[in-house]
Scaffold this active site. Structure first.
Site, PDB file in Angstrom:
ATOM      1  N   CYS A  42      23.526 -25.461 -22.726  1.00 18.94           N
ATOM      2  CA  CYS A  42      22.593 -26.177 -23.723  1.00 18.94           C
ATOM      3  C   CYS A  42      23.523 -27.566 -23.963  1.00 18.94           C
ATOM      4  O   CYS A  42      22.841 -28.693 -23.812  1.00 18.94           O
ATOM      5  CB  CYS A  42      22.526 -25.676 -24.977  1.00 18.94           C
ATOM      6  SG  CYS A  42      21.154 -26.521 -26.022  1.00 18.94           S
ATOM      7  N   CYS A  47      20.130 -28.779 -22.286  1.00 17.38           N
ATOM      8  CA  CYS A  47      19.191 -29.395 -23.547  1.00 17.38           C
ATOM      9  C   CYS A  47      19.803 -30.795 -24.042  1.00 17.38           C
ATOM     10  O   CYS A  47      18.886 -31.722 -24.108  1.00 17.38           O
ATOM     11  CB  CYS A  47      19.053 -28.431 -24.675  1.00 17.38           C
ATOM     12  SG  CYS A  47      18.918 -26.787 -24.414  1.00 17.38           S
ATOM     13  N   LYS A  50      20.159 -33.633 -21.204  1.00 20.20           N
ATOM     14  CA  LYS A  50      18.653 -33.887 -20.827  1.00 20.20           C
ATOM     15  C   LYS A  50      17.804 -34.523 -21.954  1.00 20.20           C
ATOM     16  O   LYS A  50      17.228 -35.580 -21.494  1.00 20.20           O
ATOM     17  CB  LYS A  50      17.996 -32.550 -20.556  1.00 20.20           C
ATOM     18  CG  LYS A  50      16.634 -32.764 -20.059  1.00 20.20           C
ATOM     19  CD  LYS A  50      15.907 -31.259 -20.258  1.00 20.20           C
ATOM     20  CE  LYS A  50      15.826 -30.795 -21.673  1.00 20.20           C
ATOM     21  NZ  LYS A  50      15.058 -29.406 -21.672  1.00 20.20           N
ATOM     22  N   TYR A 178       9.656 -26.108 -15.869  1.00 20.90           N
ATOM     23  CA  TYR A 178       9.905 -27.055 -17.016  1.00 20.90           C
ATOM     24  C   TYR A 178      11.062 -27.928 -16.700  1.00 20.90           C
ATOM     25  O   TYR A 178      11.070 -29.461 -17.014  1.00 20.90           O
ATOM     26  CB  TYR A 178      10.009 -26.635 -18.421  1.00 20.90           C
ATOM     27  CG  TYR A 178      11.311 -25.923 -18.474  1.00 20.90           C
ATOM     28  CD1 TYR A 178      12.356 -26.537 -19.251  1.00 20.90           C
ATOM     29  CD2 TYR A 178      11.371 -24.546 -18.268  1.00 20.90           C
ATOM     30  CE1 TYR A 178      13.534 -26.181 -19.615  1.00 20.90           C
ATOM     31  CE2 TYR A 178      12.521 -23.772 -18.479  1.00 20.90           C
ATOM     32  CZ  TYR A 178      13.768 -24.628 -19.224  1.00 20.90           C
ATOM     33  OH  TYR A 178      14.760 -23.864 -19.577  1.00 20.90           O
ATOM     34  N   GLU A 182      10.524 -32.271 -16.102  1.00 21.24           N
ATOM     35  CA  GLU A 182      11.180 -33.145 -17.112  1.00 21.24           C
ATOM     36  C   GLU A 182      12.107 -34.039 -16.540  1.00 21.24           C
ATOM     37  O   GLU A 182      12.002 -35.207 -16.519  1.00 21.24           O
ATOM     38  CB  GLU A 182      12.104 -32.378 -17.770  1.00 21.24           C
ATOM     39  CG  GLU A 182      11.396 -31.359 -19.071  1.00 21.24           C
ATOM     40  CD  GLU A 182      12.279 -30.284 -19.766  1.00 21.24           C
ATOM     41  OE1 GLU A 182      12.020 -29.840 -20.820  1.00 21.24           O
ATOM     42  OE2 GLU A 182      13.481 -30.251 -19.346  1.00 21.24           O
ATOM     43  N   ASP A 303      20.664 -16.055 -22.125  1.00 16.94           N
ATOM     44  CA  ASP A 303      20.054 -16.166 -20.841  1.00 16.94           C
ATOM     45  C   ASP A 303      20.486 -15.101 -19.700  1.00 16.94           C
ATOM     46  O   ASP A 303      19.751 -14.666 -18.942  1.00 16.94           O
ATOM     47  CB  ASP A 303      20.333 -17.800 -20.202  1.00 16.94           C
ATOM     48  CG  ASP A 303      19.452 -18.791 -21.069  1.00 16.94           C
ATOM     49  OD1 ASP A 303      18.980 -18.479 -21.999  1.00 16.94           O
ATOM     50  OD2 ASP A 303      19.649 -19.727 -20.471  1.00 16.94           O
ATOM     51  N   HIS A 435      -4.720 -38.775 -41.955  1.00 16.80           N
ATOM     52  CA  HIS A 435      -5.315 -39.909 -41.193  1.00 16.80           C
ATOM     53  C   HIS A 435      -4.692 -41.091 -41.288  1.00 16.80           C
ATOM     54  O   HIS A 435      -4.328 -41.311 -42.516  1.00 16.80           O
ATOM     55  CB  HIS A 435      -6.888 -39.659 -41.649  1.00 16.80           C
ATOM     56  CG  HIS A 435      -7.649 -40.827 -40.859  1.00 16.80           C
ATOM     57  ND1 HIS A 435      -8.114 -40.507 -39.417  1.00 16.80           N
ATOM     58  CD2 HIS A 435      -8.094 -41.817 -41.090  1.00 16.80           C
ATOM     59  CE1 HIS A 435      -8.802 -41.589 -38.982  1.00 16.80           C
ATOM     60  NE2 HIS A 435      -8.938 -42.410 -40.046  1.00 16.80           N
ATOM     61  N   GLU A 440      -4.028 -34.757 -36.558  1.00 10.36           N
ATOM     62  CA  GLU A 440      -5.128 -34.476 -37.675  1.00 10.36           C
ATOM     63  C   GLU A 440      -6.079 -33.442 -36.699  1.00 10.36           C
ATOM     64  O   GLU A 440      -7.017 -32.785 -37.130  1.00 10.36           O
ATOM     65  CB  GLU A 440      -5.627 -35.250 -38.187  1.00 10.36           C
ATOM     66  CG  GLU A 440      -6.485 -36.510 -37.421  1.00 10.36           C
ATOM     67  CD  GLU A 440      -7.091 -37.762 -37.877  1.00 10.36           C
ATOM     68  OE1 GLU A 440      -7.775 -37.431 -39.021  1.00 10.36           O
ATOM     69  OE2 GLU A 440      -6.799 -38.877 -37.649  1.00 10.36           O
TER      70      GLU A 440
END
Length: 453
Positions: A42, A47, A50, A178, A182, A303, A435, A440
């Site tokens: 990571c 992570c 990246k 993913y 990415e 992992d 808003h 929302e």
């Protein structure tokens, strides 16, 4: 029997470090072996680097949007060496923090590889043997390259991508998960001519089908040459780059070919099977709900167990391990309703069930909306965001939430609290909208778009 340590941890990533720190802070004697760099996948090659590359890659799009908003912006080429130098400095800083935090808690760190000899013994790379009452395996996973593709030695994985010497002008990303998606968005944003091959029918297998299609469309609109149903047949190193022939017959030359076709638990050569530990088909360490293997003194988290491959999950598993073994409180790691984010552009945040999973189990209502947010509509940019809720028709609980939008990762963290608590659709409806925001929409969808009985 007297042991050298109460706990020996193999692997200095997020899960291993958390377990070691907690145990050592409680007065136990703890050692940790890390063969590469403290921080694990990571922090060092996952992570963190990246996400920093994601940040860097977004400015080209921001600049183009800024022009349409009235700013006189001129953007030049991306300075890869300057970014890389700053990136490596940041990773070294974080590595130092991980090391100091563990040492300050009382953990003895051994900067070398360790393998398992028997249920209470590990062997270091220098031949030294250490004994421990408990052994925790937290070595994570690693990307793999298919050895059946001729010329595969010319490709790299996500482990090497952060250290390439030059910014590629042409890059091929192979894979549809993913990580592949990415990096396709990252290099497209950095200005590379980006191509992505995926052998399946649609990218992001295992995620919500509607979200997958939405992201695939947006990736293509932004300039990634996405080819599904396509794989690499062979690669060759040539003077002008790496020549690639695809299974659909197309041929092209790239500066870099990045394989992101999956990760495997890093158990090869670790000695676990010889010590009696059962492994799964992909080499994952098989554990029970308390992260214990079939050998009572050996545990595994993160992992390497191939449960949910996310850093925060590994940390939760490590905490549960510590409480169970050293805290006297049997604790199961909770793997239900874990929020996650994919840092494509735009991002995809998800928590709970996909529409496909939910409708296979029970009657559900689906609330979904895709639209141009005001910041895009103002400059006539066609990129749409998507908000989606999957609701149980009987209990009215929100079973799943899916968001495809800028900052979806930030939004899904907050939505995840509500889904984890068991909020109903009426709870969402009762919440006043903020808003004007994109988010929302999550409390404004009143009529179901689909009903599965």
């Amino acid at each position: 029997m007297d042991f050298d340590y109460d706990l020996f941890v193999i692997g200095g990533g997020s899960g291993g470090v958390r377990a070691a720190r907690l145990t050592a802070a409680g007065g136990r004697k703890v050692a940790m072996a890390e063969e590469f760099r403290m921080g694990g996948t990571c922090v060092i090659r996952g992570c963190v680097p990246k996400k920093l590359m994601v940040f860097a890659s977004q400015f080209s799009g921001h600049a183009e949007d800024g022009k349409k908003y009235g700013w006189d912006i001129r953007i030049g080429a991306f300075d890869w060496p300057a970014f890389q130098q700053k990136l490596q400095a940041e990773l070294s800083r974080l590595e130092g923090i991980y090391t100091r935090n563990a040492e300050n808690a009382g953990v003895e760190i051994l900067h070398q590889r360790a393998t398992v000899k028997d249920p209470h013994t590990v062997v270091l790379a220098d031949g030294t043997e250490k004994t421990a009452k408990h052994i925790l395996v937290a070595v994570g996973g690693k990307p793999f390259l298919p050895d059946t593709v001729p010329g595969i030695e010319h490709a790299i994985t996500s482990n090497e991508i952060f250290d390439i010497p030059e910014m590629p002008r042409r890059i091929l990303i192979v894979g549809g998960g993913y990580i592949a998606c990415e990096f396709a968005c990252i290099f497209n944003g950095l200005g590379a001519e980006t191509t992505q091959y995926y052998r399946g029918a649609q990218i992001l297998r295992g995620f919500d089908d509607e979200a997958r299609g939405h992201i695939a469309e947006l990736i293509s609109e932004q300039g990634v040459a996405l080819h599904v149903g396509t794989d690499v047949e062979r690669l060759e190193k040539r003077e002008d780059g790496i020549w690639v022939k695809a299974t659909d017959g197309r041929e092209a030359v790239f500066d870099v070919v990045l394989y992101a076709t999956g990760r495997k638990p890093a158990t090869k050569g670790l000695g676990l099977e010889e010590a009696g530990v059962k492994l799964g088909r992909m080499g994952e360490v098989l554990v029970d709900d308390y992260s214990q293997t079939n050998v009572p003194s050996i545990f595994a988290v993160g992992d390497v167990t191939d449960r949910i491959q996310l850093t925060p999950v590994a940390i939760r598993e490590a905490v549960a391990f510590h409480e169970t073994v050293f805290g006297g409180i049997p604790t199961k790691a909770d793997h239900a309703c874990v929020p996650s984010a994919i840092f494509t552009q735009p991002e995809y945040g998800a928590v709970g069930m996909t529409e496909e999973q939910a409708r296979a189990e029970r009657p559900v209502e689906v609330y979904s909306a895709a639209f141009r947010p005001m910041q895009n509509a103002f400059i006539e940019k066609n990129h749409r965001v998507m908000f989606k809720l999957i609701v149980c028709r009987e209990s009215r609980k929100v079973l799943g939430c899916h968001i495809v939008a800028p900052q979806a990762g930030e939004m899904i963290q907050l939505a995840g609290v509500a889904v984890k608590m068991g909020a109903t659709k009426e709870d969402f409806d009762a919440t006043v909208a903020v808003h004007p925001t994109m988010a929302e929409e999550i409390v404004l969808m009143k009529e179901p778009t689909r009903v599965h009985k």
